[in-house]
Design an enzyme around this catalytic site. Sequence first.
Site, short mmCIF file in Angstrom:
data_model
loop_
_atom_site.label_atom_id
_atom_site.label_comp_id
_atom_site.label_asym_id
_atom_site.label_seq_id
_atom_site.Cartn_x
_atom_site.Cartn_y
_atom_site.Cartn_z
N ARG A 250 -5.33 -0.52 -0.96
CA ARG A 250 -4.85 -1.86 -0.56
C ARG A 250 -4.35 -2.65 -1.77
NH1 ARG A 250 -10.00 -3.87 2.03
NH2 ARG A 250 -8.92 -5.83 2.38
N LYS B 190 -9.06 -15.71 -0.02
CA LYS B 190 -8.22 -16.47 0.92
C LYS B 190 -9.04 -16.94 2.13
CE LYS B 190 -5.27 -13.05 1.42
NZ LYS B 190 -5.96 -12.07 0.54
N ARG C 242 -18.41 -7.32 0.07
CA ARG C 242 -18.16 -8.29 1.16
C ARG C 242 -18.88 -7.89 2.44
NH1 ARG C 242 -12.12 -10.01 2.54
NH2 ARG C 242 -11.78 -7.76 2.73
N ARG D 216 -16.59 -4.27 6.56
CA ARG D 216 -15.31 -3.83 7.12
C ARG D 216 -15.03 -2.38 6.73
NH1 ARG D 216 -10.91 -8.48 5.74
NH2 ARG D 216 -9.68 -6.58 5.41
N ARG E 39 3.43 -11.09 4.05
CA ARG E 39 2.93 -10.07 3.13
C ARG E 39 4.03 -9.15 2.64
NH1 ARG E 39 -2.88 -9.65 4.83
NH2 ARG E 39 -3.90 -8.03 3.63
P1 ADP Z 1 -9.69 -12.38 1.13
O1 ADP Z 1 -9.66 -13.17 2.42
O2 ADP Z 1 -8.67 -12.89 0.12
O3 ADP Z 1 -9.59 -10.89 1.31
P2 ADP Z 1 -12.49 -13.24 1.02
O4 ADP Z 1 -12.39 -14.73 1.16
O5 ADP Z 1 -12.98 -12.48 2.19
O6 ADP Z 1 -11.11 -12.64 0.44
O7 ADP Z 1 -13.43 -12.96 -0.26
C1 ADP Z 1 -13.75 -11.62 -0.64
C2 ADP Z 1 -15.21 -11.54 -1.04
O8 ADP Z 1 -15.42 -12.27 -2.25
C3 ADP Z 1 -16.17 -12.15 -0.02
O9 ADP Z 1 -17.33 -11.37 -0.01
C4 ADP Z 1 -16.44 -13.57 -0.55
O10 ADP Z 1 -17.74 -14.04 -0.18
C5 ADP Z 1 -16.34 -13.36 -2.06
N1 ADP Z 1 -15.73 -14.50 -2.77
C6 ADP Z 1 -14.71 -15.29 -2.35
N2 ADP Z 1 -14.38 -16.19 -3.29
C7 ADP Z 1 -15.19 -15.96 -4.36
C8 ADP Z 1 -15.34 -16.56 -5.66
N3 ADP Z 1 -14.54 -17.56 -6.05
N4 ADP Z 1 -16.29 -16.05 -6.48
C9 ADP Z 1 -17.09 -15.00 -6.08
N5 ADP Z 1 -17.00 -14.40 -4.87
C10 ADP Z 1 -16.06 -14.87 -4.02
P1 AMP Z 2 -6.71 -8.81 5.68
O1 AMP Z 2 -7.79 -9.22 6.64
O2 AMP Z 2 -5.76 -9.94 5.39
O3 AMP Z 2 -7.27 -8.18 4.43
O4 AMP Z 2 -5.85 -7.69 6.43
C1 AMP Z 2 -6.41 -6.46 6.83
C2 AMP Z 2 -5.32 -5.47 7.20
O5 AMP Z 2 -4.55 -5.98 8.31
C3 AMP Z 2 -4.28 -5.20 6.11
O6 AMP Z 2 -4.72 -4.20 5.19
C4 AMP Z 2 -3.09 -4.74 6.94
O7 AMP Z 2 -3.25 -3.40 7.40
C5 AMP Z 2 -3.17 -5.64 8.16
N1 AMP Z 2 -2.40 -6.89 7.99
C6 AMP Z 2 -2.89 -8.16 7.93
N2 AMP Z 2 -1.91 -9.06 7.78
C7 AMP Z 2 -0.75 -8.34 7.70
C8 AMP Z 2 0.62 -8.68 7.51
N3 AMP Z 2 1.02 -9.96 7.36
N4 AMP Z 2 1.52 -7.68 7.50
C9 AMP Z 2 1.16 -6.40 7.65
N5 AMP Z 2 -0.11 -5.99 7.82
C10 AMP Z 2 -1.07 -6.96 7.84
#
Ligand code: ADP
Ligand code: AMP
Length: 215
Positions: free
Chosen positions: A171, A13, A127, A160, A88
């Site tokens: 998660r 995302k 990541r 993270r 969410r």
């Molecule tokens: P989210 O915001 O949904 O938690 P991220 O955008 O941070 O996910 O992506 C999670 C990890 O996967 C990051 O390290 C990113 O660089 C990698 N990533 C994202 N999209 C892809 C993809 N299509 N193929 C391979 N790795 C990806």
């Molecule tokens: P994310 O960066 O989207 O992976 O979110 C990291 C953490 O933030 C999640 O595991 C939750 O603890 C909290 N969080 C983010 N967005 C929400 C949401 N819309 N509702 C509740 N918790 C959230």
Amino acid sequence: MLIVLLGPPGSGKGTQAEKITSEFDLAYISTGDILRSAVKDNNELGRKARQYMDQGQLVPDDLVVDIVKVRLMDAEGKKGALFDGFPRTVEQAVFLEKALPELKVTLNMVFSIEVDESELIKRLTGRRVCSVCGASYHLKFKPPKVRNVCDQCGGDLYQRDDDSLETVQERLEVYKKQTEPLIDFYQERGLLSPIDGNQDIDGVYKQISSVLGEL
Ligand code: ADP
Ligand code: AMP
């Protein structure tokens, strides 16, 4: 215009949001980023949210809803906004639906990014995130040009706290129980656009941007 990115942790995302917001002039609203920044500042919101985030649980709806209200008002001047990580829970989605007329915003599309679980675990544990601008990297799939340094701003990269294997598994469970029901919620409203998130980053973006270009 309002666009929502829905998908499990690690589905890409944040990665896609970076590309979408720069091409389509949308304000980027990531509740995860906002909460992490509150934890870093150790302000009241951060102190309340931290315990949930560390355990891989969702932060209570009332805290998140307050953040979103403020950010949506700030998005004026842009063509619209892109939500990453909100809503969410069904409760958050119902709040948003009720708030939209008052905020004079239309929800145009919810992209549901679907990725296999084994791939999600690899993505999350590899990541790395920029400590300054928040850009997302991956040790194997999207490495920075210089090890541990952000390509965009030169900031240091970090892992993270909630990307440890144990918390990642929690998660993913929380996603299945509390967030996955939103797929049906938005499908019933005719707003859902499923995206194959197993493709490479550019492949996923191509699919999303072709739908966005039609709106
Ligand atoms: P989210 O915001 O949904 O938690 P991220 O955008 O941070 O996910 O992506 C999670 C990890 O996967 C990051 O390290 C990113 O660089 C990698 N990533 C994202 N999209 C892809 C993809 N299509 N193929 C391979 N790795 C990806
Ligand atoms: P994310 O960066 O989207 O992976 O979110 C990291 C953490 O933030 C999640 O595991 C939750 O603890 C909290 N969080 C983010 N967005 C929400 C949401 N819309 N509702 C509740 N918790 C959230």
